[in-house]
Design an enzyme around this catalytic site. Structure first.
Site, PDB file in Angstrom:
ATOM      1  N   ASP A  13       0.832  -1.212   0.000  1.00 24.18           N
ATOM      2  CA  ASP A  13       0.000   0.000   0.000  1.00 24.18           C
ATOM      3  C   ASP A  13       0.864   1.258   0.000  1.00 24.18           C
ATOM      4  OD1 ASP A  13      -2.334   1.738   0.545  1.00 24.18           O
ATOM      5  OD2 ASP A  13      -3.337  -0.130   1.045  1.00 24.18           O
ATOM      6  N   HIS A  16      -4.205   6.270   2.528  1.00 24.29           N
ATOM      7  CA  HIS A  16      -4.807   5.016   2.057  1.00 24.29           C
ATOM      8  C   HIS A  16      -4.297   3.801   2.839  1.00 24.29           C
ATOM      9  CE1 HIS A  16      -5.442   1.728  -0.929  1.00 24.29           C
ATOM     10  NE2 HIS A  16      -6.458   2.453  -1.357  1.00 24.29           N
ATOM     11  N   SER A  58     -10.913  -0.772  -2.431  1.00 26.27           N
ATOM     12  CA  SER A  58      -9.735  -0.693  -1.556  1.00 26.27           C
ATOM     13  C   SER A  58     -10.105  -0.911  -0.095  1.00 26.27           C
ATOM     14  CB  SER A  58      -9.107   0.699  -1.643  1.00 26.27           C
ATOM     15  OG  SER A  58      -8.260   0.790  -2.741  1.00 26.27           O
TER      16      SER A  58
END
Ligand SMILES: *[C@@H]1O[C@H](CO)[C@@H](O)[C@H](O)[C@H]1NC(C)=O
Ligand SMILES: *[C@@H]1O[C@H](CO)[C@@H](O)[C@H](O)[C@H]1NC(C)=O
Ligand SMILES: *[C@@H]1O[C@H](CO)[C@@H](O)[C@H](O)[C@H]1NC(C)=O
Ligand SMILES: *[C@@H]1O[C@H](CO)[C@@H](O)[C@H](O)[C@H]1NC(C)=O
Length: 745
Positions: free
Chosen positions: A138, A201, A528
């Site tokens: 990630d 994220h 995601s």
């Protein structure tokens, strides 16, 4: 070599260089994939160098060309090559595939897509769970988030071989986040090269999977509750492979290479790109080698819905995850001066200070001297007059983040409209007071503006409401897939709509550079967000069944999944087997297991050649597909779902699925088949009773699907098979998809 031939070679090289100079002299990064690591790992870099030498012909150039050697979990290297050198390498016996490095993207659309997270419950044996390590590929991690507090955690499990790299804004690992590595082989980092998460994220996905419980979590008071990951006692290892510009194939492969070797139990990858054949796709390659070592990879299916043919990460050894909703929605009321109010969706943290504010539409606020392609109705950047916007709430057609524009022009609020009714499930975080209403409501608002002398409006702060769920989010990518036509993808769904989870304090909460809010939690949407939910559910199953294969764990999650309450036209092409039900998945009764040899039969059936397969398995030099037990049936794999895709209008609906189930439930039991068939299709299960006397006993059966000719148009026909004993329901969707449309790839 004699002197004469050296000279001759030199001349030839010079000539070659000149010719190349005229055409194609730019070296580009390629990945040379070579399958399983050889027995003698010590010489791996030499082997790579020798191959490069043979392809390039010059020692120095070959040395400079190499970027990276993989060799911990699979064999291969990345190098800067000319097209003809890449071609030469791909002809080598020891090379499976050579492909140009590309960039993939994160499967979230940050400041648009958002969610509120359910509080998971259930008793935990945290001691066992704390031996589980989830590896994430990630954007890095913000270790200081309260979700990663390691209070009460012992040292990393003994099996852990990973490391913690250092970098700017990174305080180091702890007993919760036990590993952090970054890879920037493509040199695409724009900021500091560090494991720290400057995006948000990676922090969000990590805490969704395994964040500890944090009481009173919220986004500025919205979605208040206890936030926690699916397996709050598990450990986290971050492999940072995404930078401001995306996620490079080379870095993704390095992430997999390390994660597998470091000893993670599961891998979660919320990244994707166009589907390619399996051995030219870094996520398919990495997850294949993970699978070989007993590690399941959970991947997001993509955010390109609601169109069909959009699903990504479709290799059968991957768990492909769609984004479903939970029962919570974020409503933001928009009230007009005439007293009529509309329910919009957004995350609006701002409370109004006055009863009403002046209102204008983008159309009426247009800058008259600004002509051309700019669309003032949509409030395009540069299309509006600041004088008219200043101090007003502005109505803009469509939504693509115009709040930044209105804010810059000193507007004080924004109401936008969704383009279609399908888009009204994501609550966008607004960087100023704002909401998004349906296109029908927006027309009424526009009419009010046009017909009122002093139009006025007020936007309330967002409140949380209940809604009917689950359904698949509009943005979630849909099947059918185009790589292996008869394997249903996505596999299953997990919450991915408006999810609250930890965030990094480094970036602002929206992509708006003028937004100076930094928060501990943020609400995001995307597959995601769904992917780490499914990874955590798999970790939860694994903690009870540490020896189950990746396929068995995936099967358990698929056969116990809950169907969508609200279905869309694509049915299982949207949701796969349904929304995960982790507690049920621990005790699925039967599993559809897939041993390595079945994947090999499957790859033979899919047309991969024997040499490539031999390299993948690390077995003998040539692999003779015909001497191997052939994969039979429509899909050639013991998959927990069944799918027939027909694009040939002269064909009849006809499929046979051969399956074997393994008893993981009570020792003695009898299962009976219960079938539902779509109209016009017959489904027969032979035999329809399975008797088990032992644990881990296998029973085989076949499912015969028959129907008429493929009809005009596109048809999605859903059926199912459910094996039932007194305690278990082992459900598989059976999906027939026919179309007379040619597939445009
Ligand atoms: C990140 O690091 C930079 C440089 O050391 C520093 O100026 C900044 O304050 C740090 N930011 C945070 C949020 O820690
Ligand atoms: C309108 O656009 C023109 C040309 O771009 C610009 O010079 C002017 O400042 C704008 N007027 C207002 C009121 O924003
Ligand atoms: C302006 O944008 C809106 C919203 O996207 C769209 O519906 C409309 O057709 C556009 N108008 C023009 C003239 O392009
Ligand atoms: C409002 O007025 C604008 C400008 O005259 C026009 O383009 C728009 O269609 C009107 N809206 C409605 C709903 O009538």
């Amino acid at each position: 070599m004699s002197g004469v031939s050296v000279v001759f070679l030199f001349v030839l090289c010079l000539f070659a260089t000149l010719v190349r100079g005229l055409h194609d002299n730019e070296r580009k990064p390629y990945i040379v994939y070579m399958g399983e690591v050889p027995e003698a790992k010590t010489s791996i870099e030499d082997e790579h160098h020798n191959l490069l030498m043979a392809a390039i012909g010059d020692e120095d150039t070959a040395r400079q060309a190499k970027i990276y050697s993989y060799g911990k979990s699979f064999n291969g290297f990345a190098a800067r090559l000319l097209p003809r050198e890449a071609q030469k390498l791909s002809d080598e016996d020891t090379v499976v595939s050579v492909f140009a490095n590309t960039k993939r993207k994160l499967h979230t659309t940050r400041s648009w897509d958002f969610l509120g997270m359910p509080e998971t419950s259930g008793r935990r044996n945290s001691k066992v769970e704390s031996n589980i390590i989830i590896g994430l590929l990630d954007t890095g991690i913000y270790v200081n988030a309260p979700s990663f507090d390691d209070n009460g955690f012992g040292p990393a499990p003994a099996k852990w071989k990973g490391k913690c790299m250092k970098g700017v804004n990174f305080t180091g690992c702890n007993n919760k986040v036990i590993g952090a590595k970054y890879f920037n082989l493509d040199n695409i980092a724009t900021g500091p090269v560090t494991p720290a998460d400057d995006d948000g994220h990676g922090t969000h996905t990590s805490s969704t999977a395994a964040g500890v419980a944090v009481k009173g979590a919220s986004f500025y008071g919205i979605a208040k509750g206890t936030a926690r990951g699916g397996v709050p006692s598990a450990r986290i290892a971050m492999y940072k492979v995404c930078w401001g510009n995306g996620c490079s194939d080379m870095d993704l492969l390095a992430g997999f290479d390390h994660a597998i070797a470091d000893g993670v139990d599961l891998i979660s990858v919320s990244i994707g790109g166009p589907s390619k054949d399996f051995f030219s796709d870094p996520i398919a390659i990495g997850s294949f080698h993970a699978m070989k070592r007993g590690v399941l990879t959970s991947c997001s299916g993509g955010n390109d819905g609601p169109s069909d043919y959009t699903v990504e990460n479709v290799a059968p050894w991957i768990m492909t995850v769609a984004a479903s909703s939970i029962d919570r929605q974020f409503q933001t009321e928009f009230k007009l001066g005439n007293g009529v109010s509309y329910n919009g969706l957004s995350i609006n943290t701002f409370s109004p200070k006055k009863r009403m504010y002046p209102l204008i539409s983008g159309t009426l606020a247009a800058n008259a001297s600004q002509q051309g392609y700019l669309n003032a109705s949509a409030c395009d950047y540069g299309s509006l007059s600041q004088e008219k916007v200043k101090g007003r709430v502005v109505y803009c057609e469509g939504y693509y983040g115009q709040d930044d524009t209105i804010k810059q022009l000193d507007g004080i609020g924004i109401v936008t409209s969704s383009d279609s009714s399908a888009d009204v499930d994501v609550a966008f975080i607004m960087s100023m007071p704002g909401t998004t209403v349906s296109s029908q409501d927006s027309e009424k608002i526009d009419r009010y503006i046009n017909s009122t002398k002093n139009p006025r409006a007020v936007i309330s702060r967002t409140r949380t409401t209940k809604m009917n769920a689950p359904f698949i989010a509009a943005f979630s990518s849909r099947g059918p897939q185009q790589i292996t036509l008869n394997i249903l993808k996505p596999d299953l769904a997990a919450p991915g709509l408006n999810i609250l989870a930890a965030y990094s304090k480094l970036p602002p909460v929206t992509e708006d550079p003028l937004d100076n809010r930094h928060a501990t939690f943020n609400i995001l949407s995307g597959t995601s967000m769904a992917c780490p939910h499914a990874a955590a559910a798999a970790a939860y199953v694994k903690r009870f069944h540490p020896n189950w294969s990746p396929a068995a764990i995936k099967s358990a999650l698929m056969t116990t999944a809950v169907p969508m309450k609200i279905k869309d036209q694509f049915a299982e092409l949207s949701s796969g087997s349904g929304q995960i039900n982790p507690v049920k998945a621990v005790n699925p009764g039967l599993v559809y297991d897939i041993p390595m040899r079945s994947y090999i039969s499957f790859l033979c059936k899919e047309g991969y050649n024997g040499t490539a397969i031999a390299l993948l398995t690390g077995g003998k030099k040539k692999f003779n597909c015909s001497s191997f037990k052939p994969a039979h049936g429509t899909d050639g794999l013991n998959y927990p779902s069944m799918h027939l895709q027909l694009t040939d209008t002269s064909a009849r609906i006809s499929a046979v699925f051969y399956r074997t189930v393994t008893n993981v439930g009570p020792v003695k039991t009898v299962y009976k088949a219960r079938v539902t068939a779509p109209e016009g299709v017959s489904i027969q299960v032979v035999p329809d009773t399975l008797k088990f006397d032992k644990l881990h006993e296998n029973r085989s059966f076949k499912v015969v699907v028959k129907g008429g000719r493929v009809e005009k148009g596109t048809h999605t026909m859903s059926g199912s098979l459910e094996w039932r004993d007194s305690r278990h329901r082992v459900k598989s969707p059976i999906l027939v998809f026919t179309t007379d449309q040619p597939i445009i790839v």
